[in-house]
Structures are given as structure tokens and as C-alpha cells.
Design a protein around this motif. Sequence first.
Motif, PDB file in Angstrom:
ATOM      1  N   HIS A  64     -29.718  27.498  17.688  1.00 12.44           N
ATOM      2  CA  HIS A  64     -28.291  27.327  17.979  1.00 12.44           C
ATOM      3  C   HIS A  64     -27.958  25.935  18.512  1.00 12.44           C
ATOM      4  CE1 HIS A  64     -26.638  31.264  17.057  1.00 12.44           C
ATOM      5  NE2 HIS A  64     -27.800  31.761  17.466  1.00 12.44           N
ATOM      6  N   LYS A  65     -28.892  25.272  19.155  1.00 13.60           N
ATOM      7  CA  LYS A  65     -28.600  23.942  19.691  1.00 13.60           C
ATOM      8  C   LYS A  65     -28.746  22.828  18.649  1.00 13.60           C
ATOM      9  CE  LYS A  65     -33.104  22.962  21.815  1.00 13.60           C
ATOM     10  NZ  LYS A  65     -33.751  22.602  23.085  1.00 13.60           N
ATOM     11  N   ASP A  66     -29.203  23.160  17.435  1.00 10.91           N
ATOM     12  CA  ASP A  66     -29.307  22.164  16.368  1.00 10.91           C
ATOM     13  C   ASP A  66     -27.915  21.623  16.023  1.00 10.91           C
ATOM     14  OD1 ASP A  66     -31.980  22.846  16.323  1.00 10.91           O
ATOM     15  OD2 ASP A  66     -31.935  23.732  14.319  1.00 10.91           O
ATOM     16  N   ASN A  67     -27.845  20.337  15.668  1.00  6.10           N
ATOM     17  CA  ASN A  67     -26.565  19.778  15.219  1.00  6.10           C
ATOM     18  C   ASN A  67     -26.597  19.386  13.745  1.00  6.10           C
ATOM     19  OD1 ASN A  67     -28.053  17.398  15.460  1.00  6.10           O
ATOM     20  ND2 ASN A  67     -26.758  16.499  17.036  1.00  6.10           N
ATOM     21  N   VAL A  68     -27.698  19.716  13.066  1.00 13.85           N
ATOM     22  CA  VAL A  68     -27.796  19.558  11.611  1.00 13.85           C
ATOM     23  C   VAL A  68     -28.437  20.813  11.026  1.00 13.85           C
ATOM     24  CG1 VAL A  68     -27.973  17.030  11.671  1.00 13.85           C
ATOM     25  CG2 VAL A  68     -30.061  18.397  11.672  1.00 13.85           C
ATOM     26  N   GLY A  69     -28.062  21.098   9.775  1.00 13.47           N
ATOM     27  CA  GLY A  69     -28.666  22.189   9.035  1.00 13.47           C
ATOM     28  C   GLY A  69     -29.120  21.674   7.680  1.00 13.47           C
ATOM     29  N   VAL A  70     -29.979  22.416   7.003  1.00 11.30           N
ATOM     30  CA  VAL A  70     -30.560  21.989   5.731  1.00 11.30           C
ATOM     31  C   VAL A  70     -29.951  22.786   4.576  1.00 11.30           C
ATOM     32  CG1 VAL A  70     -32.697  21.814   4.393  1.00 11.30           C
ATOM     33  CG2 VAL A  70     -32.722  21.356   6.847  1.00 11.30           C
ATOM     34  N   VAL A  71     -29.506  22.063   3.550  1.00 11.94           N
ATOM     35  CA  VAL A  71     -28.953  22.682   2.345  1.00 11.94           C
ATOM     36  C   VAL A  71     -30.099  23.316   1.552  1.00 11.94           C
ATOM     37  CG1 VAL A  71     -27.808  22.209   0.143  1.00 11.94           C
ATOM     38  CG2 VAL A  71     -26.993  21.116   2.246  1.00 11.94           C
ATOM     39  N   VAL A  72     -29.918  24.570   1.155  1.00 12.75           N
ATOM     40  CA  VAL A  72     -30.984  25.307   0.468  1.00 12.75           C
ATOM     41  C   VAL A  72     -30.570  25.782  -0.930  1.00 12.75           C
ATOM     42  CG1 VAL A  72     -32.145  26.007   2.588  1.00 12.75           C
ATOM     43  CG2 VAL A  72     -30.329  27.458   1.645  1.00 12.75           C
ATOM     44  N   VAL A  73     -29.515  25.175  -1.482  1.00 17.92           N
ATOM     45  CA  VAL A  73     -29.072  25.499  -2.844  1.00 17.92           C
ATOM     46  C   VAL A  73     -28.891  24.209  -3.640  1.00 17.92           C
ATOM     47  CG1 VAL A  73     -27.928  27.655  -2.199  1.00 17.92           C
ATOM     48  CG2 VAL A  73     -26.621  25.534  -2.202  1.00 17.92           C
ATOM     49  N   GLU A  74     -29.052  24.309  -4.937  1.00 16.62           N
ATOM     50  CA  GLU A  74     -28.807  23.179  -5.840  1.00 16.62           C
ATOM     51  C   GLU A  74     -27.306  23.027  -6.068  1.00 16.62           C
ATOM     52  OE1 GLU A  74     -30.868  21.033  -7.229  1.00 16.62           O
ATOM     53  OE2 GLU A  74     -32.830  21.986  -7.037  1.00 16.62           O
ATOM     54  N   GLY A  75     -26.865  21.779  -6.254  1.00 18.06           N
ATOM     55  CA  GLY A  75     -25.504  21.516  -6.706  1.00 18.06           C
ATOM     56  C   GLY A  75     -24.406  21.782  -5.705  1.00 18.06           C
ATOM     57  N   LEU A  76     -24.677  21.638  -4.415  1.00 19.72           N
ATOM     58  CA  LEU A  76     -23.629  21.830  -3.402  1.00 19.72           C
ATOM     59  C   LEU A  76     -22.600  20.712  -3.528  1.00 19.72           C
ATOM     60  CD1 LEU A  76     -22.778  23.545  -0.899  1.00 19.72           C
ATOM     61  CD2 LEU A  76     -23.813  21.728   0.458  1.00 19.72           C
ATOM     62  N   THR A  77     -21.345  21.067  -3.685  1.00 19.99           N
ATOM     63  CA  THR A  77     -20.293  20.072  -3.874  1.00 19.99           C
ATOM     64  C   THR A  77     -19.303  20.071  -2.720  1.00 19.99           C
ATOM     65  OG1 THR A  77     -18.988  21.639  -5.171  1.00 19.99           O
ATOM     66  CG2 THR A  77     -20.458  20.163  -6.395  1.00 19.99           C
ATOM     67  N   ALA A  78     -18.658  18.925  -2.541  1.00 16.68           N
ATOM     68  CA  ALA A  78     -17.623  18.780  -1.511  1.00 16.68           C
ATOM     69  C   ALA A  78     -16.577  19.872  -1.695  1.00 16.68           C
ATOM     70  CB  ALA A  78     -16.987  17.403  -1.618  1.00 16.68           C
ATOM     71  N   GLY A  79     -16.138  20.430  -0.591  1.00 14.68           N
ATOM     72  CA  GLY A  79     -15.135  21.482  -0.618  1.00 14.68           C
ATOM     73  C   GLY A  79     -15.702  22.885  -0.634  1.00 14.68           C
ATOM     74  N   THR A  80     -17.009  23.015  -0.857  1.00 13.81           N
ATOM     75  CA  THR A  80     -17.640  24.339  -0.855  1.00 13.81           C
ATOM     76  C   THR A  80     -17.594  24.922   0.546  1.00 13.81           C
ATOM     77  OG1 THR A  80     -19.149  23.741  -2.648  1.00 13.81           O
ATOM     78  CG2 THR A  80     -19.796  25.608  -1.261  1.00 13.81           C
ATOM     79  N   ARG A  81     -17.183  26.171   0.632  1.00 12.79           N
ATOM     80  CA  ARG A  81     -17.224  26.903   1.904  1.00 12.79           C
ATOM     81  C   ARG A  81     -18.632  27.477   1.999  1.00 12.79           C
ATOM     82  NH1 ARG A  81     -14.608  26.318   6.432  1.00 12.79           N
ATOM     83  NH2 ARG A  81     -14.742  28.181   7.687  1.00 12.79           N
ATOM     84  N   MET A  82     -19.473  26.857   2.827  1.00 12.47           N
ATOM     85  CA  MET A  82     -20.880  27.230   2.925  1.00 12.47           C
ATOM     86  C   MET A  82     -21.092  28.386   3.896  1.00 12.47           C
ATOM     87  SD  MET A  82     -22.698  23.515   3.276  1.00 12.47           S
ATOM     88  CE  MET A  82     -21.660  22.999   4.656  1.00 12.47           C
ATOM     89  N   LEU A  83     -22.021  29.253   3.561  1.00 12.70           N
ATOM     90  CA  LEU A  83     -22.521  30.250   4.495  1.00 12.70           C
ATOM     91  C   LEU A  83     -23.764  29.648   5.130  1.00 12.70           C
ATOM     92  CD1 LEU A  83     -22.644  33.054   5.787  1.00 12.70           C
ATOM     93  CD2 LEU A  83     -23.999  33.792   3.815  1.00 12.70           C
ATOM     94  N   GLY A  84     -23.759  29.529   6.449  1.00 15.16           N
ATOM     95  CA  GLY A  84     -24.919  29.044   7.190  1.00 15.16           C
ATOM     96  C   GLY A  84     -25.577  30.193   7.923  1.00 15.16           C
ATOM     97  N   VAL A  85     -26.897  30.162   8.011  1.00 14.78           N
ATOM     98  CA  VAL A  85     -27.649  31.184   8.738  1.00 14.78           C
ATOM     99  C   VAL A  85     -28.541  30.498   9.763  1.00 14.78           C
ATOM    100  CG1 VAL A  85     -29.423  32.969   8.541  1.00 14.78           C
ATOM    101  CG2 VAL A  85     -27.617  32.823   6.829  1.00 14.78           C
ATOM    102  N   VAL A  86     -28.503  31.002  10.996  1.00 13.44           N
ATOM    103  CA  VAL A  86     -29.376  30.520  12.066  1.00 13.44           C
ATOM    104  C   VAL A  86     -30.623  31.404  12.041  1.00 13.44           C
ATOM    105  CG1 VAL A  86     -29.610  30.060  14.529  1.00 13.44           C
ATOM    106  CG2 VAL A  86     -27.363  29.824  13.424  1.00 13.44           C
ATOM    107  N   THR A  87     -31.758  30.814  11.675  1.00 13.41           N
ATOM    108  CA  THR A  87     -32.968  31.610  11.472  1.00 13.41           C
ATOM    109  C   THR A  87     -33.515  32.206  12.766  1.00 13.41           C
ATOM    110  OG1 THR A  87     -34.392  29.651  11.558  1.00 13.41           O
ATOM    111  CG2 THR A  87     -33.606  30.345   9.390  1.00 13.41           C
ATOM    112  N   HIS A  88     -33.202  31.609  13.907  1.00 11.51           N
ATOM    113  CA  HIS A  88     -33.690  32.113  15.195  1.00 11.51           C
ATOM    114  C   HIS A  88     -33.297  33.574  15.417  1.00 11.51           C
ATOM    115  CE1 HIS A  88     -34.855  32.117  19.407  1.00 11.51           C
ATOM    116  NE2 HIS A  88     -33.680  32.625  19.685  1.00 11.51           N
ATOM    117  N   ASP A  89     -32.043  33.910  15.036  1.00 13.16           N
ATOM    118  CA  ASP A  89     -31.576  35.276  15.282  1.00 13.16           C
ATOM    119  C   ASP A  89     -30.833  35.892  14.084  1.00 13.16           C
ATOM    120  OD1 ASP A  89     -29.176  33.911  15.308  1.00 13.16           O
ATOM    121  OD2 ASP A  89     -28.706  34.374  17.402  1.00 13.16           O
TER     122      ASP A  89
END
Length: 96
Positions: free
Chosen positions: A12-37
Motif C-alpha cells: 500500500h505504501k508503493d507509489n508506482v505499480g507495474v503494467v501487466v498487460v500488452e497494449g495499455l493506452t492512454a485513457g484506459t481505466r485500469m484495474l490495479g491490485v495490491v498483492t499484499h492483501d
Amino acid sequence: MVTIPHLLVHEHKDNVGVVVVEGLTAGTRMLGVVTHDNSSFELEAKADVPIGHKVALADIRSGDTAIKYGEDIGKFVADVEKGGHVHVHNLKTKRW
């Protein structure tokens, strides 16, 4: 509703996340998951971001520390807006 994660964050204290899909484009509403919980959040991509590259989870200022895995991974050398692409053009290691 998006069900497949676009972005993984380790702590939760991270300020960056890693993209895990190909072809992510500007404007995409991303689903982020925090692996800790396994909690989730949504974030809009402000740029096209290749798989394996990072995204800012908040507005970040030049000089701020990048946190990934709950650890210091470097120093920002340029401002990055929330949802912006984080890579070698705006993040440098503190080792050299």
C-alpha cells in the motif's frame, strides 16, 4: 466493469505499480491490485505504457523517492502525474 488487472502494486505504501498487460493506452481505466492483501483500485492511464513499465499511483515531484515492493527503488528526476508512465526518462537509481 474491468475484471482483469492491468496493474500490480506490491504494498500500500508503493507509489508506482507495474503494467501487466500488452497494449495499455492512454485513457484506459485500469484495474490495479495490491498483492499484499488482494485489494483493488481503479486508475486512469495518462499515457501509453508498455507491459513491464511502471505507472505513478499519485502525482509525484522531481526529487521524490520511488517506492516499489515497499522499498526505495530510486529518485524521480522529473514530475509525473498520477497515471503517468514511469521509466528511465523520469526515474533514476540512487546507486550511481
